[in-house]
Enzyme design. Structure first.
Site, mmCIF file in Angstrom:
data_model
loop_
_atom_site.group_PDB
_atom_site.id
_atom_site.type_symbol
_atom_site.label_atom_id
_atom_site.label_comp_id
_atom_site.label_asym_id
_atom_site.label_seq_id
_atom_site.Cartn_x
_atom_site.Cartn_y
_atom_site.Cartn_z
ATOM 1 N N ASN A 36 0.865 -1.171 0.000
ATOM 2 C CA ASN A 36 0.000 0.000 0.000
ATOM 3 C C ASN A 36 0.907 1.227 0.000
ATOM 4 O OD1 ASN A 36 -1.708 2.103 0.579
ATOM 5 N ND2 ASN A 36 -2.726 1.101 2.319
ATOM 6 N N ARG A 44 -2.639 -1.956 -3.423
ATOM 7 C CA ARG A 44 -3.800 -1.082 -3.255
ATOM 8 C C ARG A 44 -3.663 0.056 -4.258
ATOM 9 N NH1 ARG A 44 -4.735 3.732 0.721
ATOM 10 N NH2 ARG A 44 -6.969 4.009 0.488
ATOM 11 N N ARG A 72 -9.206 10.548 20.557
ATOM 12 C CA ARG A 72 -8.927 10.315 21.995
ATOM 13 C C ARG A 72 -8.755 11.636 22.722
ATOM 14 N NH1 ARG A 72 -4.492 6.023 20.282
ATOM 15 N NH2 ARG A 72 -4.497 7.526 18.612
ATOM 16 N N LYS A 126 3.061 0.850 3.303
ATOM 17 C CA LYS A 126 2.621 -0.169 4.261
ATOM 18 C C LYS A 126 2.697 -1.503 3.553
ATOM 19 C CE LYS A 126 -1.094 1.888 6.870
ATOM 20 N NZ LYS A 126 -2.551 1.951 6.932
ATOM 21 N N ARG A 186 -10.573 16.616 6.936
ATOM 22 C CA ARG A 186 -11.434 16.995 5.805
ATOM 23 C C ARG A 186 -12.805 17.444 6.295
ATOM 24 N NH1 ARG A 186 -10.268 11.520 3.319
ATOM 25 N NH2 ARG A 186 -8.181 11.736 2.456
ATOM 26 N N HIS A 218 -17.027 3.445 8.501
ATOM 27 C CA HIS A 218 -15.560 3.354 8.566
ATOM 28 C C HIS A 218 -15.068 4.700 9.095
ATOM 29 C CE1 HIS A 218 -11.462 2.222 6.925
ATOM 30 N NE2 HIS A 218 -11.338 3.521 7.147
ATOM 31 N N ASP A 269 -7.094 13.907 16.681
ATOM 32 C CA ASP A 269 -7.117 12.594 17.332
ATOM 33 C C ASP A 269 -8.331 12.535 18.254
ATOM 34 O OD1 ASP A 269 -6.734 10.383 19.093
ATOM 35 O OD2 ASP A 269 -4.624 10.360 18.505
ATOM 36 N N HIS A 318 -12.451 3.672 0.259
ATOM 37 C CA HIS A 318 -12.431 2.713 1.379
ATOM 38 C C HIS A 318 -13.180 1.430 1.014
ATOM 39 C CE1 HIS A 318 -12.131 6.204 4.544
ATOM 40 N NE2 HIS A 318 -10.916 5.770 4.244
ATOM 41 N N GLU A 356 -7.846 -4.217 5.709
ATOM 42 C CA GLU A 356 -7.759 -3.980 4.265
ATOM 43 C C GLU A 356 -6.642 -4.807 3.634
ATOM 44 O OE1 GLU A 356 -8.048 0.155 5.598
ATOM 45 O OE2 GLU A 356 -8.805 0.579 3.589
HETATM 46 P P1 ADP Z 1 -6.321 5.935 8.872
HETATM 47 O O1 ADP Z 1 -7.505 6.590 8.260
HETATM 48 O O2 ADP Z 1 -5.114 6.807 8.956
HETATM 49 O O3 ADP Z 1 -6.062 4.519 8.383
HETATM 50 P P2 ADP Z 1 -7.121 4.714 11.395
HETATM 51 O O4 ADP Z 1 -8.250 3.870 10.967
HETATM 52 O O5 ADP Z 1 -5.891 4.036 11.896
HETATM 53 O O6 ADP Z 1 -6.748 5.825 10.351
HETATM 54 O O7 ADP Z 1 -7.651 5.682 12.545
HETATM 55 C C1 ADP Z 1 -6.820 6.666 13.097
HETATM 56 C C2 ADP Z 1 -7.617 7.478 14.087
HETATM 57 O O8 ADP Z 1 -8.224 6.601 15.048
HETATM 58 C C3 ADP Z 1 -6.774 8.435 14.907
HETATM 59 O O9 ADP Z 1 -6.683 9.687 14.272
HETATM 60 C C4 ADP Z 1 -7.551 8.553 16.197
HETATM 61 O O10 ADP Z 1 -8.388 9.666 16.137
HETATM 62 C C5 ADP Z 1 -8.450 7.341 16.231
HETATM 63 N N1 ADP Z 1 -8.237 6.476 17.384
HETATM 64 C C6 ADP Z 1 -7.307 5.524 17.560
HETATM 65 N N2 ADP Z 1 -7.439 4.954 18.777
HETATM 66 C C7 ADP Z 1 -8.475 5.568 19.396
HETATM 67 C C8 ADP Z 1 -9.113 5.457 20.652
HETATM 68 N N3 ADP Z 1 -8.698 4.575 21.568
HETATM 69 N N4 ADP Z 1 -10.149 6.262 20.919
HETATM 70 C C9 ADP Z 1 -10.563 7.156 20.005
HETATM 71 N N5 ADP Z 1 -10.029 7.316 18.804
HETATM 72 C C10 ADP Z 1 -8.982 6.542 18.496
#
Ligand code: ADP
Length: 414
Positions: free
Chosen positions: A21, A104, A297, A28, A254, A221, A295, A193, A397
């Site tokens: 990817n 991908r 979290r 990746k 976005r 997703h 993020d 996706h 994926e």
């Molecule tokens: P990508 O779209 O980059 O593949 P991911 O599916 O790995 O992303 O998701 C990344 C996002 O998941 C991070 O930006 C974060 O906001 C969120 N995330 C990861 N762990 C947690 C968690 N424990 N609680 C809330 N959000 C989380």
């Protein structure tokens, strides 16, 4: 699974697939044995073409990750480092058993609606789709070119992020634009996706012990990029991303849906150029634009401490999500399951709880104790009385790309 596939690259018994990817500055990868679905190795090479600070984090089997610093002037250098890491584990590109490389590819336009064996013509056609995905397709093409140069005899398969959405009916795919203009410039909803939506909708059916052809699923997703899809009997009938990944849900950076006239306004009145607007809507909006943080979290933590901007960001995100859940209930008519996946969907109990609160009228009820359990494999979080099954289903994926690649190579070799 058929462990005795015949392939030109690996010969009889070749069951391994290397998944690549390639993003604009990262690669990746994962090596999967399709005889048993086992992950043999995987990792991430980062900061390609960004000067120093490049590194590769490689994990062999279920071992500990090992990290090495590198200078990656381009994707070729990064992919060679990936090949070296695999070779160190006895899993190099020339090791026996490799059946194919699965890539991908983000945009397949209307031309590619299924996994495709790469030929020179296919590569030219993928290159020709670059105007639809200028940030993504060139890196994907480079990955294919480098992998082909390392193992010219091995089948290379392109798996498109748009392909699962090729079944959208015209009333969902067509924008209400002047038909001639839309058609001349290939403007329509493609959706993205797709590999994740396909994998998760199928896994959700498996979790319910039912055939995918029998169940209607809404897949959410929610990663840094986020999209929703409505899948009727295994067939995608609606999705929230559009001609590009900018449309739909509120995402990490976005905006998702916005009145297109905002763009004219910011251009005419704010003096922003087209490139500046592209940057604003794709990279400086969404959660980041609303509260300076993408993020989830951290947003949940700040909101709990009474931070007003984080609170608004969370509320805008949730409101949009709920609108899509409602809309897709109407699109599907009957909903059997609602599945949360990706970083936020798999890990954030507060997001799942807020997105589904008060939706009993739509047959959706989440059990708070089940929702609060720590992340584990696929599981149900709905209350016993919920008509719609609510599920948390980790996406995969890379595995789905490996599965589709292996199926194609196996089929084409008889
Ligand atoms: P990508 O779209 O980059 O593949 P991911 O599916 O790995 O992303 O998701 C990344 C996002 O998941 C991070 O930006 C974060 O906001 C969120 N995330 C990861 N762990 C947690 C968690 N424990 N609680 C809330 N959000 C989380």
């Amino acid at each position: 699974m058929t462990p005795d596939a015949v392939t030109p690259g690996g010969g009889r018994g070749a069951t391994r697939v290397l998944v690549l990817n390639c993003g604009s500055s990262s690669v990746k990868y994962r090596l999967v044995d399709m005889a048993d679905g086992r992950r043999l190795a995987g990792g991430l090479a980062e900061r390609i073409g960004e000067g120093d600070g490049g590194r590769i984090v490689h994990t062999s089997g279920s071992g500990k990750p090992r990290e090495q610093s590198h200078l990656f002037p381009d994707h070729a250098a990064a992919l060679k480092a990936v090949a070296e890491e695999l070779r160190a584990d006895g899993l190099g590109l020339d090791a026996p058993g490799l059946a194919a490389v699965g890539h991908r590819v983000v945009h397949g336009g209307t031309r590619f609606t299924a996994p495709t064996l790469v030929t020179d013509e296919v590569l030219d056609e993928v290159r020709a789709l670059t105007p639809l995905a200028p940030l993504h397709n060139p890196a994907n093409v480079t990955g294919i070119e480098v992998a082909r140069s390392l193992r010219p005899d091995l089948p290379q398969v392109a798996v498109f992020d748009t392909a699962f959405h090729a079944t959208l009916p015209e009333h969902a795919a067509r924008y209400a634009l002047d038909r001639a203009v839309a058609d001349r410039y290939s403007v329509r909803r493609y959706g993205f996706h797709g590999t994740s939506h396909q994998y998760v909708s199928r896994s959700t059916a498996a979790l319910l012990g039912r055939d995918p052809a029998e169940v209607n699923v809404i897949v959410l997703h929610l990663g840094n990029g986020a999209s929703a899809s409505a899948v009727a009997g295994g067939v995608c009938v609606e999705t929230s991303m559009g001609m590009t990944p900018l449309e739909g849900l509120v995402m990490g950076t976005r905006s998702g849906d916005i009145d297109p006239a905002v763009v004219f306004h910011l251009h005419r009145v704010g003096g922003l150029s087209v490139d500046a607007l592209d940057e604003l809507l794709n990279r400086r909006s969404g959660l980041l634009g609303l509260c300076g943080e993408n993020d989830m979290r951290e947003i949940v933590r700040r909101r709990e401490q009474g931070d007003a901007e984080a609170g608004t960001a969370f509320d805008v995100y949730i409101h949009r999500l709920r609108k899509y859940i409602g809309a897709y209930c109407a699109v599907l008519g009957r909903v059997d399951a609602l599945a949360f996946t990706a970083g936020v969907g798999e890990n954030s109990a507060p997001v799942r709880s807020a997105a589904t609160a008060g939706l009993e009228g739509l047959g959706i009820a989440v059990d708070p104790a089940r929702n609060a359990l720590p992340p584990q494999g696929p599981r149900l979080i709905s209350a016993d009385h919920s008509r719609v099954a609510v599920a948390v289903v980790p996406t995969d994926e890379e595995f789905e790309i490996a599965r589709q690649t292996f199926a194609l190579v196996h089929r084409s070799r008889g």
